[in-house]
Write an enzyme that holds these catalytic residues in place. Structure first.
Site, PDB file in Angstrom:
ATOM      1  N   CYS A 195      48.138  43.176  43.313  1.00 42.85           N
ATOM      2  CA  CYS A 195      47.541  43.970  44.374  1.00 42.85           C
ATOM      3  C   CYS A 195      46.357  44.762  43.838  1.00 42.85           C
ATOM      4  CB  CYS A 195      48.575  44.921  44.968  1.00 42.85           C
ATOM      5  SG  CYS A 195      50.055  44.074  45.591  1.00 42.85           S
TER       6      CYS A 195
ATOM      7  N   ARG B 185      42.335  40.451  44.565  1.00 40.54           N
ATOM      8  CA  ARG B 185      43.632  40.674  43.935  1.00 40.54           C
ATOM      9  C   ARG B 185      44.777  40.592  44.943  1.00 40.54           C
ATOM     10  NH1 ARG B 185      43.122  43.093  38.777  1.00 40.54           N
ATOM     11  NH2 ARG B 185      45.289  43.715  38.922  1.00 40.54           N
TER      12      ARG B 185
ATOM     13  N   TRP C 261      49.259  41.758  48.001  1.00 38.33           N
ATOM     14  CA  TRP C 261      49.735  40.388  47.877  1.00 38.33           C
ATOM     15  C   TRP C 261      51.243  40.475  48.045  1.00 38.33           C
ATOM     16  CZ3 TRP C 261      52.899  37.220  44.877  1.00 38.33           C
ATOM     17  CH2 TRP C 261      52.665  35.839  45.008  1.00 38.33           C
TER      18      TRP C 261
ATOM     19  N   ASN D  71      51.744  48.231  42.599  1.00 33.46           N
ATOM     20  CA  ASN D  71      51.503  46.844  42.201  1.00 33.46           C
ATOM     21  C   ASN D  71      52.668  46.417  41.330  1.00 33.46           C
ATOM     22  OD1 ASN D  71      50.472  44.369  41.474  1.00 33.46           O
ATOM     23  ND2 ASN D  71      48.933  45.169  40.079  1.00 33.46           N
ATOM     24  N   GLY D  72      53.317  45.305  41.689  1.00 29.73           N
ATOM     25  CA  GLY D  72      54.434  44.828  40.883  1.00 29.73           C
ATOM     26  C   GLY D  72      55.645  44.516  41.735  1.00 29.73           C
TER      27      GLY D  72
ATOM     28  N   GLU E  66      42.540  20.172  35.344  1.00 31.06           N
ATOM     29  CA  GLU E  66      41.759  21.304  35.849  1.00 31.06           C
ATOM     30  C   GLU E  66      40.975  20.906  37.099  1.00 31.06           C
ATOM     31  OE1 GLU E  66      39.662  24.958  36.271  1.00 31.06           O
ATOM     32  OE2 GLU E  66      41.649  24.330  35.624  1.00 31.06           O
TER      33      GLU E  66
ATOM     34  N   LYS F  77      41.277  22.727  40.769  1.00 27.93           N
ATOM     35  CA  LYS F  77      40.147  23.305  41.490  1.00 27.93           C
ATOM     36  C   LYS F  77      40.083  22.786  42.927  1.00 27.93           C
ATOM     37  CE  LYS F  77      38.655  26.210  38.785  1.00 27.93           C
ATOM     38  NZ  LYS F  77      40.082  26.437  38.580  1.00 27.93           N
TER      39      LYS F  77
ATOM     40  N   GLU G 119      43.434  24.112  45.043  1.00 20.98           N
ATOM     41  CA  GLU G 119      43.626  25.534  45.284  1.00 20.98           C
ATOM     42  C   GLU G 119      42.591  26.110  46.247  1.00 20.98           C
ATOM     43  OE1 GLU G 119      43.448  27.875  41.696  1.00 20.98           O
ATOM     44  OE2 GLU G 119      41.657  26.878  40.973  1.00 20.98           O
TER      45      GLU G 119
ATOM     46  N   HIS H 219      53.259   3.856  35.569  1.00 23.50           N
ATOM     47  CA  HIS H 219      54.610   4.406  35.465  1.00 23.50           C
ATOM     48  C   HIS H 219      55.005   5.174  36.722  1.00 23.50           C
ATOM     49  CE1 HIS H 219      54.791   3.141  31.291  1.00 23.50           C
ATOM     50  NE2 HIS H 219      53.584   3.662  31.130  1.00 23.50           N
TER      51      HIS H 219
ATOM     52  N   LYS I 201      43.804  36.806  42.284  1.00 26.65           N
ATOM     53  CA  LYS I 201      43.099  36.555  41.033  1.00 26.65           C
ATOM     54  C   LYS I 201      43.963  36.860  39.817  1.00 26.65           C
ATOM     55  CE  LYS I 201      39.447  35.583  38.573  1.00 26.65           C
ATOM     56  NZ  LYS I 201      38.909  34.227  38.565  1.00 26.65           N
TER      57      LYS I 201
END
Length: 591
Positions: free
Chosen positions: A2, A28, A71, A97-98, A469, A473, A476, A492, A586
């Site tokens: 947050c 955030r 968040w 936050n947490g 990666e 990108k 997300e 496979h 973030k």
């Protein structure tokens, strides 16, 4: 995860100032937001579910206030669950936050004592605990002591700020979750990220886990979290500038930060010889080295494992940060843990580093935020120097990490000059990949595949982490289901997913993997796949060729650029916000 911001100083439109700061911190967490100011002995609050957007607040002028972007963890996304949260009397307000792991037991006790809760959050227990502990005292030091006591009751990784209208102060404490205090000649500020303090202060104090801080009209006070004894406050210069946090003429932060990568890589090529040599010496002296990271940082770490093997003939273990605690049994006093993080506040990385330190291992950090928790925990840090990343997606911090690891591998091999030469070639290659014609080519691909539901990405060897990666990108930010695979794994099981028209991205540098990866591309094309080849040279199997420079061991640095651009343009084409993807934040400061 947050965003937190607080102010105490001369009376002004504090609500508007706090809201403006929250806009900088919204990356955030953007499930909801809230602002509170202290007026006439009570906290007046405006809070809403959803993003801030062009919202405004109509709160009275005040000399003290704070705000929060959320968040969601406990409780749904609603106005009631947005912060701040008040006690029963309206004297105290709390932002947090947490995750308070024992909040259910605390809430049950408080409700049994007659406290009335207005939200489903874990945060609200803090305001009622403060109310119960302080009672009617108006002594500022009693409030500080109460925050210290209450914070000691909370289990988990948390940061809290308590606004007390009676004593006109903000009191804060933290455990891993970040807080930074700033000051100027007239006012004091506190935030979860120094980015929010840019333009307000020139110096900052990073709050330690064993500290309680109090902000009042008389300034900033710091106390020992265990004993309550006063501590000296150590401020350091804030190096960020307003230009670092502006869009600079770009439409979004993501595309701005993608375009900043040549500058970042150039600075590493010019200035990082000494720190890279120190990191190489630490690896050389260790007996068992581990590269750890989460998300994008994990793929940079995996690239590092390939680079150390390929260039330095050295085995460096790789582990996903959140899984490292299940492998910590290997750690000894001779071990070295190299932790990669953009924010330096990722909870899983901090937990892994603390486990390493308990085992007596040394810790090196590749981190973008000086003064962050990881930076302060590490025995040695290399600051990435990428500047703030305000898009949720990490781009320039990723390439900075890979560049530093590549140079380190070359130092270990005694070929530092070769590594620097490859990096300079990569600077040119990244600039070419960002040239208008190259960018338009990627935009055209985005237009062509934007309506697809699935996308698959393959690479082999050093290109395998790049494929992972690239897929991250794309998924997300565009919400297209994208998966990265080692090219040899197609037969496979993976190839069962390829059907007519499925976009398939193939990373094919001019190295020992080329023949094998092109064979895999042909297998996908034979099943109807639409092959997008990212390669220095065109091949018949490619339906579309995205040319990139041939840069030797630095190929991950140029190969990832088209993938970053593709993710961005897919999001734009699909009408999505590239800077704030759904459900993501973030800095992942909760587990």
């Amino acid at each position: 995860m947050c965003g937190i911001f607080g102010y105490i100083g001369p009376q002004c439109d504090t609500g508007l100032m706090v809201l403006d700061a929250l806009r900088r911190l919204e990356y955030r967490g953007y499930d909801s937001w809230g602002v509170g100011v202290a007026v006439n002995g009570h906290v007046q609050v405006t809070k809403r579910a959803g993003r801030i957007g062009d919202a405004s607040v109509a709160l009275p002028e005040a000399s003290i206030g704070f705000g929060h972007t959320r968040w969601a963890t406990h409780g749904g996304v609603s106005d009631e669950n947005a912060h701040p949260h008040l006690d029963c009397t309206g004297r105290f307000a709390v932002i947090h936050n947490g995750i308070i792991e024992n909040f259910r037991a605390l809430r049950a006790r408080l409700e049994g004592a007659g406290h009335v809760f207005r939200s489903e959050t874990d945060t609200e227990v803090v305001s009622h605990l403060i109310e119960e502990t302080v009672r009617d005292s108006t002594d500022p030091e009693t409030v500080v002591s109460a925050v210290r006591t209450v914070f000691g009751m909370l289990r988990g990784l948390n940061a809290i700020i308590v606004l007390d209208t009676a004593t006109q102060q903000l009191v804060a404490a933290k455990n891993v979750s970040p807080l930074v205090v700033g000051r100027n000649e007239n006012a004091s500020y506190i935030a979860s990220d120094a980015v929010a303090l840019v333009g307000h202060v020139d110096e900052v104090h990073y709050v330690e886990d064993d500290e309680v801080v109090a902000l009042s009209a008389s300034g900033v006070r710091v106390y020992d979290g265990q004993t309550g004894e006063p501590r000296p406050v150590v401020f350091i210069p804030l190096t960020l500038q307003p230009a670092d946090t502006s869009l600079g003429g770009f439409d979004h932060y993501l595309i701005k930060e993608i375009h900043e990568q040549p500058r970042v890589l150039r600075a590493i090529a010019e200035n990082y010889a000494e720190p890279v040599r120190r990191l190489a010496a630490m690896i050389r002296e260790s007996y068992g080295s581990f590269l750890i990271g989460c998300g994008t940082a994990s793929y940079a770490a995996l690239s590092g494992a390939y680079l150390f093997s390929r260039i330095a003939r050295r085995h460096v273990n790789f582990a996903v940060g959140s899984e490292f605690k299940y492998q910590e049994h290997f750690l000894t006093e001779r071990s070295l843990v190299i932790a990669l993080s953009q924010s330096g506040e990722t909870a899983d990385i901090i937990e892994a580093v603390m486990a390493a330190k308990r085992a007596g291992a040394r810790v090196a950090a590749l981190v973008n935020v000086p003064g962050s928790t990881l930076d302060r925990l590490a025995d040695f840090s290399i600051h990435l120097g990428a500047g703030p990343e305000q898009s949720v997606l990490s781009t320039k911090a990723y390439t900075a990490k890979v560049a530093i690891l590549m140079l380190t591998a070359h130092v270990l091999n005694g070929s530092e000059h070769v590594g620097r030469e490859h990096l300079w070639r990569a600077v040119d290659g990244v600039e070419q990949a960002l040239a208008p014609a190259s960018e338009r080519r990627v935009q055209e691909i985005a237009d062509r595949i934007a309506d697809q539901e699935h996308c698959f990405v393959i690479g082999r060897g050093l290109s395998y982490p790049t494929a992972l990666e690239a897929a991250l990108k794309i998924k997300e930010v565009s919400y297209i289901h994208a998966e990265g695979f080692a090219g040899g794994e197609l037969k496979h099981g993976v190839i069962a997913l390829v059907e007519d028209g499925t976009p398939c991205i193939v990373f094919s540098p001019l190295d020992e993997t080329r023949d094998d990866i092109l064979s895999g591309a042909m297998e996908m094309r034979s099943r109807g796949g639409f092959i997008i080849g990212v390669s220095p040279e065109a091949e018949e199997v490619f339906d579309v060729h995205v040319p990139v420079a041939e840069v030797g061991d630095a190929s991950p640095l140029v190969g990832v650029i088209p993938a970053q651009l593709l993710g961005y343009y897919l999001a734009v084409r699909r009408g999505l916000d590239p800077d704030k993807p759904r459900n993501l934040a973030k800095s992942v400061t909760v587990k």
